[in-house]
Design a protein around this motif. Structure first.
Motif, mmCIF file in Angstrom:
data_model
loop_
_atom_site.group_PDB
_atom_site.id
_atom_site.type_symbol
_atom_site.label_atom_id
_atom_site.label_comp_id
_atom_site.label_asym_id
_atom_site.label_seq_id
_atom_site.Cartn_x
_atom_site.Cartn_y
_atom_site.Cartn_z
ATOM 1 N N LEU A 1 -19.802 38.619 -5.681
ATOM 2 C CA LEU A 1 -19.125 37.341 -5.480
ATOM 3 C C LEU A 1 -20.122 36.192 -5.607
ATOM 4 C CD1 LEU A 1 -16.743 35.565 -4.597
ATOM 5 C CD2 LEU A 1 -17.279 36.184 -2.219
ATOM 6 N N THR B 1 -21.115 32.987 -4.601
ATOM 7 C CA THR B 1 -20.953 31.940 -3.592
ATOM 8 C C THR B 1 -21.848 30.738 -3.877
ATOM 9 O OG1 THR B 1 -22.722 32.770 -2.159
ATOM 10 C CG2 THR B 1 -20.507 33.713 -1.856
ATOM 11 N N SER C 1 -12.188 36.356 -12.325
ATOM 12 C CA SER C 1 -11.626 35.604 -11.213
ATOM 13 C C SER C 1 -10.709 36.496 -10.386
ATOM 14 C CB SER C 1 -10.841 34.395 -11.744
ATOM 15 O OG SER C 1 -10.277 33.652 -10.678
ATOM 16 N N TYR D 1 -8.737 36.920 -6.185
ATOM 17 C CA TYR D 1 -8.324 36.337 -4.917
ATOM 18 C C TYR D 1 -8.002 34.850 -5.049
ATOM 19 C CZ TYR D 1 -10.239 40.827 -3.482
ATOM 20 O OH TYR D 1 -10.509 42.170 -3.376
ATOM 21 N N GLN D 2 -8.720 33.996 -4.329
ATOM 22 C CA GLN D 2 -8.431 32.566 -4.324
ATOM 23 C C GLN D 2 -9.165 31.841 -5.452
ATOM 24 O OE1 GLN D 2 -6.181 31.857 -1.870
ATOM 25 N NE2 GLN D 2 -6.367 34.023 -1.358
ATOM 26 N N TRP E 1 -11.919 33.018 -6.851
ATOM 27 C CA TRP E 1 -13.350 33.257 -6.679
ATOM 28 C C TRP E 1 -13.924 33.961 -7.902
ATOM 29 C CZ3 TRP E 1 -12.525 35.941 -1.307
ATOM 30 C CH2 TRP E 1 -12.033 35.007 -0.394
ATOM 31 N N SER E 2 -15.142 33.641 -8.244
ATOM 32 C CA SER E 2 -15.812 34.224 -9.406
ATOM 33 C C SER E 2 -16.673 35.412 -9.000
ATOM 34 C CB SER E 2 -16.689 33.169 -10.099
ATOM 35 O OG SER E 2 -15.896 32.136 -10.634
ATOM 36 N N TYR E 3 -16.528 36.497 -9.738
ATOM 37 C CA TYR E 3 -17.334 37.704 -9.525
ATOM 38 C C TYR E 3 -18.017 38.087 -10.831
ATOM 39 C CZ TYR E 3 -14.867 38.843 -5.123
ATOM 40 O OH TYR E 3 -14.358 38.830 -3.842
ATOM 41 N N TRP F 1 -14.692 36.556 1.380
ATOM 42 C CA TRP F 1 -15.729 35.536 1.451
ATOM 43 C C TRP F 1 -16.321 35.353 2.844
ATOM 44 C CZ3 TRP F 1 -16.244 31.732 -2.851
ATOM 45 C CH2 TRP F 1 -17.310 30.839 -2.656
ATOM 46 N N THR G 1 -12.952 28.870 -0.411
ATOM 47 C CA THR G 1 -12.262 28.724 -1.673
ATOM 48 C C THR G 1 -12.864 27.585 -2.476
ATOM 49 O OG1 THR G 1 -10.213 29.511 -0.698
ATOM 50 C CG2 THR G 1 -10.025 28.314 -2.756
ATOM 51 N N PRO G 2 -13.209 27.796 -3.733
ATOM 52 C CA PRO G 2 -13.822 26.758 -4.523
ATOM 53 C C PRO G 2 -12.971 25.491 -4.555
ATOM 54 C CG PRO G 2 -13.922 28.844 -5.679
ATOM 55 C CD PRO G 2 -13.055 29.049 -4.476
#
Length: 258
Positions: free
Chosen positions: A142, A144, A158, A160-161, A163-165, A206, A256-257
Motif C-alpha cells: 500500500l 501511503t 487501485s 478499496y477507497q 488506495w494505490s498498491y 490503512w 483515503t487519498p
C-alpha cells in the motif's frame, strides 16, 4: 550473489543479501535500514544511505515486469489480477471491508503480547505456506507515501477507497524479506497478499492495527493453533476490531487519498 557476513557499523543490524545495488559493476550491500558498504571498501567506514529504489526497470517493451539487481524478473500485477477484490468489498467496520465475502471463514490476527513482530510474521507465513500448494503469491504494498513499497517505480493498482498498491508476483520468501517497515511497525509483510489460486486473502487496511484474512476452515485452523499468530475467528457481519485494539477515529476509511 550474497552479501558478506557482518553487522552494520551504523545501526548494528546484519547485512542482507537481497537489498543491494550494483554501480559500475561494484556491488554495494545494505542492512535492513539501507545503510550500505562497497564490497571492496572499509567495512568500518561510515556507510551511505541507499536510495529507496530497490529495483531496476526491465526492457522497455516489457512494462509488466521489473528486474531486481540480482537479475531476476518479477511480474507486476494489473487491475485484472485484483478484479476479484476491487468492487467486491464494502466500506464499514466488518472484515468484509478488507476481504470479499467469498470465503468459508474469516479471522483477524496481530502479534500477541511478548511476541516480536518478526516472530509473528514468520509464523503467519509458515502456516500459510504449509497449507498452500506450491505456487506464486501476489504481494501488494500500500502506497501511503510514508512506507516502503519495494518497487516505487512500478505501476500500481487501485483497491478499496481508491488506495494505490504495488502488486508483484513472487512468493513467501519475498513476503518476509523484501520490505523494511509498514503501517503496523518495523515488519516485512505486504499489506495485502494471496496465492495464485486465490484460496485465501490476507489484507491489512490503512489505519488498522491488525490484519484480516479470509480462507478455508482448514487454513484458518492452522493459524489459530499457532500461539505466535494469535488468530481470532470473526463473522462477516461483526466488527472486526480485536479485543484490546483500537481503531482510528475515522474508521477504515481513514487515510483515503484526497
Amino acid at each position: 550473489m550474497t552479501s558478506p557476513a557482518g553487522n552494520c557499523s551504523t545501526c548494528g543490524q546484519p547485512r542482507l543479501p537481497i537489498i543491494y545495488t550494483e554501480r559500475d559493476d561494484h556491488p554495494e550491500h545494505s542492512c535492513p535500514q539501507r545503510h550500505e558498504w562497497p564490497a571492496d571498501g572499509d567495512p568500518g567506514a561510515v556507510p551511505a544511505l541507499v536510495s529507496g529504489d530497490h529495483d531496476e526497470r526491465g526492457p522497455a517493451t516489457d512494462v509488466n515486469s521489473i528486474r531486481t539487481s540480482d537479475g531476476r524478473s518479477w511480474r507486476i500485477g494489473t487491475a485484472s489480477d485484483v478484479g476479484w477484490i476491487a468492487g467486491h468489498t464494502a466500506p464499514g467496520l466488518s472484515v468484509t471491508a478488507a476481504i470479499p465475502p467469498v470465503f468459508d471463514a474469516y479471522a483477524t490476527f496481530h502479534p500477541p503480547g511478548g511476541v516480536s513482530l518478526e516472530a509473528h510474521e514468520h509464523a503467519v507465513v509458515r502456516e500459510l505456506a504449509a497449507a498452500t500448494p506450491d505456487q506464486p503469491w501476489w504481494l501488494g504494498y500500500l502506497d501511503t507515501g510514508a512506507h516502503d513499497i519495494v518497487f516505487p517505480q512500478a505501476a500500481n493498482v487501485s483497491l478499496y477507497q481508491g488506495w494505490s498498491y504495488v502488486l508483484v508476483e513472487a512468493g513467501p520468501e519475498q513476503a518476509l524479506t523484501w520490505r523494511t517497515g509498514h503501517l503496523r511497525g518495523d515488519g516485512a509483510l505486504p499489506d495485502l497478499f494471496f496465492p495464485a489460486d486465490r484460496s485465501w486473502l490476507v489484507s491489512a487496511l490503512w489505519d488498522d492495527t491488525w490484519t484480516d484474512i479470509g480462507g478455508s476452515m482448514l487454513v484458518l485452523a492452522g493459524l489459530r493453533r499457532n500461539p505466535l499468530v494469535n488468530a481470532r475467528l470473526v463473522q462477516p457481519d461483526e466488527d472486526a476490531c480485536p479485543p484490546g485494539r483500537t481503531r482510528d477515529q475515522y474508521g477504515t476509511a481513514a487515510g483515503t487519498p484526497g
